[in-house]
Structure formats: C-alpha cells, structure tokens
Write an enzyme that holds these catalytic residues in place. Structure first.
Site, PDB file in Angstrom:
ATOM      1  N   GLU A  17       0.755   6.862  -6.561  1.00 54.12           N
ATOM      2  CA  GLU A  17      -0.347   7.849  -6.588  1.00 54.12           C
ATOM      3  C   GLU A  17       0.213   9.290  -6.593  1.00 54.12           C
ATOM      4  O   GLU A  17      -0.255  10.143  -7.342  1.00 54.12           O
ATOM      5  CB  GLU A  17      -1.187   7.577  -5.336  1.00 54.12           C
ATOM      6  CG  GLU A  17      -2.443   8.345  -5.137  1.00 54.12           C
ATOM      7  CD  GLU A  17      -3.103   7.850  -3.820  1.00 54.12           C
ATOM      8  OE1 GLU A  17      -3.613   6.723  -3.802  1.00 54.12           O
ATOM      9  OE2 GLU A  17      -3.084   8.603  -2.829  1.00 54.12           O
ATOM     10  N   LYS A  25       0.839  -1.214   0.000  1.00 55.39           N
ATOM     11  CA  LYS A  25       0.000   0.000   0.000  1.00 55.39           C
ATOM     12  C   LYS A  25       0.872   1.261   0.000  1.00 55.39           C
ATOM     13  O   LYS A  25       0.539   2.266  -0.629  1.00 55.39           O
ATOM     14  CB  LYS A  25      -0.946  -0.011   1.209  1.00 55.39           C
ATOM     15  CG  LYS A  25      -1.884   1.199   1.279  1.00 55.39           C
ATOM     16  CD  LYS A  25      -2.830   1.241   0.101  1.00 55.39           C
ATOM     17  CE  LYS A  25      -3.878   2.311   0.035  1.00 55.39           C
ATOM     18  NZ  LYS A  25      -3.930   3.432   0.883  1.00 55.39           N
TER      19      LYS A  25
END
Ligand SMILES: O=C(CO)[C@H](O)[C@H](O)COP(=O)(O)O
Length: 304
Positions: A173, A166
């Site tokens: 991102e 993550k």
C-alpha cells in the site's frame, strides 16, 4: 452465531453493523458509552454464551496486548479470541501461548477495507489452527466481500501468518500510494498537461494503472483539485517500518517500499539537517551557492 466485539472505533463500529446485517448477534464493548452494548469487558463476557468467540479490534500495541491478557482472565476453556487489529505478527505467538495455557484458542486476522468495509466488505487474512478458523467462519463470511471466498479471505497459515500477510499488504500500500503521488506531482510540475485531475480520472477505466487507490485519488481531486487544502505531512502506524525490517532480516530487496517509508519521514521535516549537510558539502568542494537560513524554509538568500 454470537460474537463479542471489543473496540467500536472507525473499524469495529462498521464491522459490528456488517456482521449484524448478515443476521448474527454481536455484543460490542467500547469505553465510549454512546456506542457500547456492555458496561465492561467482564459484562461483555457475561453476555455471551459458551463457547464464546471474542474479536478484539483496538489499537495495536499495548492496548491490544492488555485486552487479550484481560480476556485470558475472563474467558473459559474452549473459547476463542481473534485479534483483528494491525498488531505486529511477533505478538501473535506470545498471545497464542498465553491463551493456550488456559485452553483458549487464538486467531490473528489482518483486516483490510478501511471505513469503506461496511458496504464493500473486508479483505481478511487469518493465521491459526484450522479448527479455530472453522469455528469463526460464519463471522469471516459475514465480513468478507461478496463473491468467491478465496477472493476475499485466506487462511494464510499458522499463528502469526495473518498479521504477517497484513503487514506486507500495507507495505505494498505504501509503495502504490507513493507511485501515484509522484505521478501526480510530475503531472502538476509540467505545464504540458493542462487538466491534471481529468487526466488521472481518465486512468480509471481500461488502463494498466487503474485501481481502488487510484479511484480514491480521483475522489480526493474531485473535492480539492490541487490538494492544497491539506499539508503534505504523512504519519505512519508501524506496518511499513516492520515490512522494511523484515526485508532486511530476510535479505529481500524492497527498494520501493523502503523509499515510500522514507518519503513519509521526509514529509515531516521543514528543513532537513541532512540536506543542509549536502548543500554545505557542495559549497565546500565546488563553491556552489547555498541559501542562507531564513525565518521560513526556502526564503533564504543565495550565497556563494
Ligand atoms: O491498515 C490500514 C490500511 O490497510 C490502516 O489504515 C493503516 O493505518 C494504514 O497504515 P499507515 O497508518 O501506516 O499508513
């Protein structure tokens, strides 16, 4: 299946709803009396039948660490704790060892999908033992997007692997958002492209750069075509920094993610000491003009 869910904020509230829609029983606990199903963490544990599975969805850091330690005191051998927050992967080994001492299982789970996850589902990446993953699979299946499991769920590896995955997801991102943002500014700066929102909207289909983040940029531009209803001040919650730290530890070049992180830091400065030093040095060696400091940035007069 029955699940205890601690933390009913922006993420946990919608996750409870999605899991319930899939037919499971969720007992949620939150300090906000308007949303909670239990009066305390102890009450939540009392309301669950053994062996219990408790998903923790509270802010990363001390609050998560304390919640997991408290659960360690309340749960029993054979129970399972899942940390679904954006915790640093190095916390997972500590949490897993603490709980293993009490014969309680532990899974770390990266959850992606934001406030849209209720309807779209959540991308999940899990670290921990295969038997614990199997126990929680009905809940993972309820949360993940519809379609093949392997396109929205990964058992990434042992404890820590879920949060490590993550962290890297969030680093990516940062880089993607920064690239779209720089493209937006370049389009705006050139007077050649007359309708910037329409041009970006046209990239949504067929192009190489179409993506969900691009769709969200189009959505933002629909309501605020020049994005001038907000300031360009960008915070960060840690995962970008940890990604860059990891890149340094592993000697992996990560110039895009690093630049995107530093762009966020720059966004918080009105008048940067570093750039005052650069302006001053140009003036020292080349006699290049500088602007005198004024009451607001950029309003100073030019001096040679
Ligand atoms: O995990 C997320 C998205 O995937 C969260 O929205 C996270 O807060 C984003 O990171 P940052 O706050 O550093 O921008």
């Amino acid at each position: 299946m029955q699940l205890g869910l601690v933390g009913l904020g922006k993420m946990g509230f919608n996750m409870r709803e999605r899991i319930r829609r899939a037919g499971h029983e969720v007992v949620g606990y939150d300090r906000n009396p308007e949303v909670t199903d239990a009066s305390s963490l102890a009450d939540l544990v009392d309301k669950l039948e053994a062996p219990r599975v408790v998903w923790v969805m509270v802010p990363a850091g001390d609050i998560t660490r304390q919640t997991i330690a408290d659960l360690g005191e309340l749960l029993a051998p054979g129970d399972l704790v899942i940390d679904g927050g954006n915790s640093r992967y190095t916390d997972d080994k500590v949490n897993a060892e603490l709980l293993a001492g009490k014969e309680i299982g532990y899974l770390d789970t990266g959850v992606s999908g934001g406030v849209w996850g209720l309807d779209n589902g959540y991308g999940l990446m899990v670290g921990g033992a295969a038997e614990d993953v199997e126990k929680a699979m009905p809940i993972f299946d309820a949360l993940r997007p519809e379609g093949p499991r392997e396109e929205g769920f990964a058992h990434a590896g042992q404890v820590g692997a879920g949060h490590f995955a993550k962290m890297i997801h969030n680093g990516i991102e940062y880089g993607l958002m920064q690239a779209y943002a720089e493209g937006f500014e370049l389009l705006e700066a050139s007077k050649l492209v007359e309708n910037v929102p329409a041009t970006i909207k046209a990239w949504q289909r067929g192009t190489v750069v179409r993506s969900w983040l691009l769709d969200l940029l189009v959505r933002a531009l629909d309501s605020d075509p020049e994005l001038d209803d907000l300031r360009g001040h960008v915070e960060d919650s840690g995962e970008g920094r940890w990604t860059v730290e990891e890149a340094i530890n592993l000697a992996v070049p990560a110039p895009v993610i690093s630049a995107a992180l530093f762009a966020r830091f720059a966004s918080r400065q009105d008048d940067s000491p570093a750039m005052r030093a650069v302006a001053s040095l140009r003036n020292q060696f080349g006699g290049h003009a500088v602007q005198a400091a004024g009451p607001t940035s950029g309003s100073g007069s030019t001096q040679s």
